[in-house]
Scaffold this motif. Structure first.
Motif, PDB file in Angstrom:
ATOM      1  N   ILE A 272      15.413  95.111  37.897  1.00 55.63           N
ATOM      2  CA  ILE A 272      15.939  92.959  37.468  1.00 55.63           C
ATOM      3  C   ILE A 272      14.721  92.670  36.924  1.00 55.63           C
ATOM      4  O   ILE A 272      13.925  92.011  37.743  1.00 55.63           O
ATOM      5  N   ILE A 273      15.241  92.100  36.043  1.00 52.58           N
ATOM      6  CA  ILE A 273      14.169  91.016  35.272  1.00 52.58           C
ATOM      7  C   ILE A 273      14.360  89.880  35.322  1.00 52.58           C
ATOM      8  O   ILE A 273      15.390  89.077  35.074  1.00 52.58           O
ATOM      9  N   ASN A 274      14.089  88.687  35.963  1.00 52.80           N
ATOM     10  CA  ASN A 274      14.065  88.033  36.019  1.00 52.80           C
ATOM     11  C   ASN A 274      13.886  86.408  35.046  1.00 52.80           C
ATOM     12  O   ASN A 274      13.014  86.860  34.209  1.00 52.80           O
ATOM     13  N   THR A 275      15.580  85.903  34.625  1.00 60.45           N
ATOM     14  CA  THR A 275      15.337  85.280  33.135  1.00 60.45           C
ATOM     15  C   THR A 275      15.633  83.934  33.993  1.00 60.45           C
ATOM     16  O   THR A 275      16.666  83.803  33.887  1.00 60.45           O
ATOM     17  N   LEU A 276      14.638  83.131  34.136  1.00 63.21           N
ATOM     18  CA  LEU A 276      15.149  81.811  34.375  1.00 63.21           C
ATOM     19  C   LEU A 276      16.677  81.045  33.376  1.00 63.21           C
ATOM     20  O   LEU A 276      15.682  80.772  32.398  1.00 63.21           O
ATOM     21  N   SER A 277      17.846  80.523  33.288  1.00 58.17           N
ATOM     22  CA  SER A 277      18.290  79.644  31.942  1.00 58.17           C
ATOM     23  C   SER A 277      18.259  78.340  32.495  1.00 58.17           C
ATOM     24  O   SER A 277      16.933  77.409  33.631  1.00 58.17           O
ATOM     25  N   PHE A 278      18.471  77.792  31.628  1.00 58.01           N
ATOM     26  CA  PHE A 278      17.483  75.467  31.586  1.00 58.01           C
ATOM     27  C   PHE A 278      18.290  75.322  32.321  1.00 58.01           C
ATOM     28  O   PHE A 278      18.169  74.575  33.540  1.00 58.01           O
ATOM     29  N   GLY A 279      19.814  75.971  32.276  1.00 57.12           N
ATOM     30  CA  GLY A 279      20.508  74.570  33.794  1.00 57.12           C
ATOM     31  C   GLY A 279      20.458  75.004  34.848  1.00 57.12           C
ATOM     32  O   GLY A 279      20.408  74.311  35.859  1.00 57.12           O
ATOM     33  N   SER A 280      20.329  76.285  35.561  1.00 57.19           N
ATOM     34  CA  SER A 280      19.964  76.362  36.655  1.00 57.19           C
ATOM     35  C   SER A 280      18.066  75.944  37.046  1.00 57.19           C
ATOM     36  O   SER A 280      18.448  75.407  38.321  1.00 57.19           O
ATOM     37  N   TYR A 281      17.707  75.847  36.171  1.00 54.38           N
ATOM     38  CA  TYR A 281      16.226  75.067  36.328  1.00 54.38           C
ATOM     39  C   TYR A 281      16.687  74.060  36.743  1.00 54.38           C
ATOM     40  O   TYR A 281      16.281  73.216  37.301  1.00 54.38           O
ATOM     41  N   ILE A 282      17.480  72.452  35.420  1.00 57.97           N
ATOM     42  CA  ILE A 282      17.536  71.472  36.063  1.00 57.97           C
ATOM     43  C   ILE A 282      18.679  71.576  37.105  1.00 57.97           C
ATOM     44  O   ILE A 282      18.326  70.458  37.820  1.00 57.97           O
ATOM     45  N   SER A 283      19.328  71.728  37.281  1.00 57.73           N
ATOM     46  CA  SER A 283      20.114  71.831  38.360  1.00 57.73           C
ATOM     47  C   SER A 283      19.459  71.780  40.465  1.00 57.73           C
ATOM     48  O   SER A 283      19.649  70.753  40.789  1.00 57.73           O
ATOM     49  N   ASN A 284      18.588  73.046  40.315  1.00 53.53           N
ATOM     50  CA  ASN A 284      17.745  72.962  41.065  1.00 53.53           C
ATOM     51  C   ASN A 284      16.537  71.914  41.147  1.00 53.53           C
ATOM     52  O   ASN A 284      16.187  71.696  41.831  1.00 53.53           O
ATOM     53  N   PHE A 285      16.462  71.225  40.182  1.00 55.29           N
ATOM     54  CA  PHE A 285      15.308  70.402  40.148  1.00 55.29           C
ATOM     55  C   PHE A 285      15.256  68.651  40.614  1.00 55.29           C
ATOM     56  O   PHE A 285      15.113  68.123  41.336  1.00 55.29           O
ATOM     57  N   MET A 286      17.117  68.686  40.211  1.00 56.94           N
ATOM     58  CA  MET A 286      17.617  67.991  40.526  1.00 56.94           C
ATOM     59  C   MET A 286      17.814  67.711  41.580  1.00 56.94           C
ATOM     60  O   MET A 286      17.757  66.644  42.198  1.00 56.94           O
TER      61      MET A 286
END
Length: 205
Positions: free
Chosen positions: A155-169
């Motif tokens: 499994i390769i961890n590839t972070l989506s932009f939407g996932s990053y922003i939703s978790n950040f907020m």
């Protein structure tokens, strides 16, 4: 301005309408400013924890940057809009609360006014402290832990932009609300809902 006891129901509605209009105008103006500056904030603030040079990483050196990908066509535009709105809401929150305070102040007794003013002031300070703690410590550490967590070599961890922003907020908001707990406890104690013996008995909880 007429005293609250001298105002009719329709006078109160008219005053509320004026307050809501002022709040909307303030929020709209802040949104326009935030929308203009959001791209710069993304590079220097919001995406800063993705860089291995972020200051907290000096405690446990990270040699790799976190790379984000965008997988939805509208994500960047919608994120730009949503982020600008939340930034505007957070920045102009004191002004919005002040407008709300001007509306409810005539209906309160002097002692109640002191309680509310103290609560507003403490609430804003504690919320901003919570957001700062989340941004500088909790979110970066959580990001690095999860992005480097390996369940399987396949499994390769590839972070989506939407996932990053939703978790950040979400983390900024949650930490801001968590830091409001002392204020909530104080208010409940002032209204007699919580007693000292209850705090001593249930302090572990």
């Amino acid at each position: 301005m007429a005293r609250a006891s001298e105002m009719s129901f329709w006078d109160h509605l008219d005053a509320l309408r004026g307050t809501l209009i002022h709040m909307c105008v303030i929020l709209a103006a802040c949104f326009c400013i935030a929308f203009y500056f959001t791209p710069m904030l993304f590079n220097k603030v919001i995406l800063a924890p993705c860089s291995h040079t972020f200051f907290i990483y000096h405690l446990f050196p990270q040699k790799n940057d976190v790379k984000l990908i965008n997988i939805n066509l509208t994500d960047q535009f919608m994120t730009h809009m949503n982020t600008a709105f939340w930034i505007a809401l957070i920045v102009c929150a004191p002004l919005l609360l002040w407008q709300l305070w001007l509306f409810i102040r005539p209906a309160l007794y002097p002692k109640e006014r002191n309680y509310v003013m103290t609560a507003f002031g403490m609430g804003m300070i504690l919320f901003y402290i919570g957001v700062a703690v989340s941004y500088f410590f909790v979110f970066p550490i959580t990001l690095r832990f999860l992005i480097n967590y390996d369940l399987s070599d396949q499994i390769i961890n590839t972070l989506s932009f939407g996932s990053y922003i939703s978790n950040f907020m979400m983390m900024m908001l949650v930490m801001g609300l968590v830091f409001e707990m002392p204020l909530v406890t104080w208010l409940l104690a002032m209204f007699g809902i919580i007693k000292k013996w209850m705090l001593k008995k249930y302090q572990r909880h």
